[in-house]
Design an enzyme around this catalytic site. Sequence first.
Site, PDB file in Angstrom:
ATOM      1  N   ALA A   7       0.831  -1.205   0.000  1.00 23.22           N
ATOM      2  CA  ALA A   7       0.000   0.000   0.000  1.00 23.22           C
ATOM      3  C   ALA A   7       0.865   1.253   0.000  1.00 23.22           C
ATOM      4  O   ALA A   7       1.959   1.274   0.561  1.00 23.22           O
ATOM      5  CB  ALA A   7      -0.920  -0.002   1.215  1.00 23.22           C
ATOM      6  N   LEU A  44       2.902  -1.225   4.161  1.00 22.16           N
ATOM      7  CA  LEU A  44       3.179  -0.097   3.282  1.00 22.16           C
ATOM      8  C   LEU A  44       4.356  -0.377   2.353  1.00 22.16           C
ATOM      9  O   LEU A  44       5.355  -0.979   2.754  1.00 22.16           O
ATOM     10  CB  LEU A  44       3.478   1.156   4.110  1.00 22.16           C
ATOM     11  CG  LEU A  44       2.310   1.755   4.894  1.00 22.16           C
ATOM     12  CD1 LEU A  44       2.808   2.856   5.824  1.00 22.16           C
ATOM     13  CD2 LEU A  44       1.246   2.308   3.946  1.00 22.16           C
ATOM     14  N   CYS A  45       4.216   0.095   1.124  1.00 20.25           N
ATOM     15  CA  CYS A  45       5.267  -0.076   0.122  1.00 20.25           C
ATOM     16  C   CYS A  45       6.592   0.482   0.605  1.00 20.25           C
ATOM     17  O   CYS A  45       7.648  -0.139   0.424  1.00 20.25           O
ATOM     18  CB  CYS A  45       4.836   0.622  -1.175  1.00 20.25           C
ATOM     19  SG  CYS A  45       6.138   0.789  -2.428  1.00 20.25           S
ATOM     20  N   PHE A  46       6.567   1.660   1.250  1.00 23.99           N
ATOM     21  CA  PHE A  46       7.815   2.309   1.630  1.00 23.99           C
ATOM     22  C   PHE A  46       8.429   1.722   2.898  1.00 23.99           C
ATOM     23  O   PHE A  46       9.498   2.164   3.328  1.00 23.99           O
ATOM     24  CB  PHE A  46       7.606   3.821   1.752  1.00 23.99           C
ATOM     25  CG  PHE A  46       7.520   4.494   0.411  1.00 23.99           C
ATOM     26  CD1 PHE A  46       8.666   4.799  -0.299  1.00 23.99           C
ATOM     27  CD2 PHE A  46       6.290   4.785  -0.164  1.00 23.99           C
ATOM     28  CE1 PHE A  46       8.601   5.404  -1.548  1.00 23.99           C
ATOM     29  CE2 PHE A  46       6.211   5.379  -1.413  1.00 23.99           C
ATOM     30  CZ  PHE A  46       7.367   5.688  -2.108  1.00 23.99           C
TER      31      PHE A  46
END
Length: 245
Positions: A82, A139-141
């Site tokens: 996400a 989360l993607c990051f």
Amino acid sequence: LSENHPLQCRLFRDPPAAGDWNMAIDEATLDGAIHSPDSLPTLRWYQWSSPTLSLGYFQSARSVPDPLAHLPLVRRLTGGGAILHDCELTYSIVFPSGSWPKESFLDHVADVHDEIRLATRGLSFAGKESHEAAIEPFLCFERRSPLDLVTQGCKIVGSAQRKRSGALLQHGSILLGTSSLTPHLAATEGASEPMIELIIAEVTKGLMKRWNLDPVSIDRTTLEIEQATELAESKYRSATWNNRR
């Protein structure tokens, strides 16, 4: 592609929009690349009108953490983790079948990330080293993969792709500030609007040269706009799509 005959490429710098429209335009562009015989590669830069959470295609909507549960939600056509679209810049690239600059689809990710690295050299980043977790982060990051752009310990770019009928959609997020909603994802103190536009210009120029593309100003077709409008309403605003997992 012939060095003497660059292929034309449409360029768009869109105003901030809601998540349903942003995702609908990307998919309509991909569909146009498949079904229109005279379609061209398209590079698009855009932002989001309010902080929005985009889920990867395979993620469960039930896994959204409580601190982010109040945000508008949209499910992407692509996979991955996400993304909180806040203090960031999003890009998308669509290549029709037969127009890919590189043979490997992963090379396109590497090329974009390299141009972004060059364009953001003047920014100072601060981040925390990633440690392998027992459960894949939401989360993607918070995640790391070999092609991610990590600067000074901070992941600042993540990209994802979708291939359909020989056409390729690639889009990604560039972290250019620290959102109050995810303060642990420390990045630059915040890129100014002139700096953002400079990054867009430099990355675009670099990619056009790297891929032997000729940028042109060509409006979206009526069919693309009509299809995006339909997709935004029937798909990307729909709980059936956004909560499908």
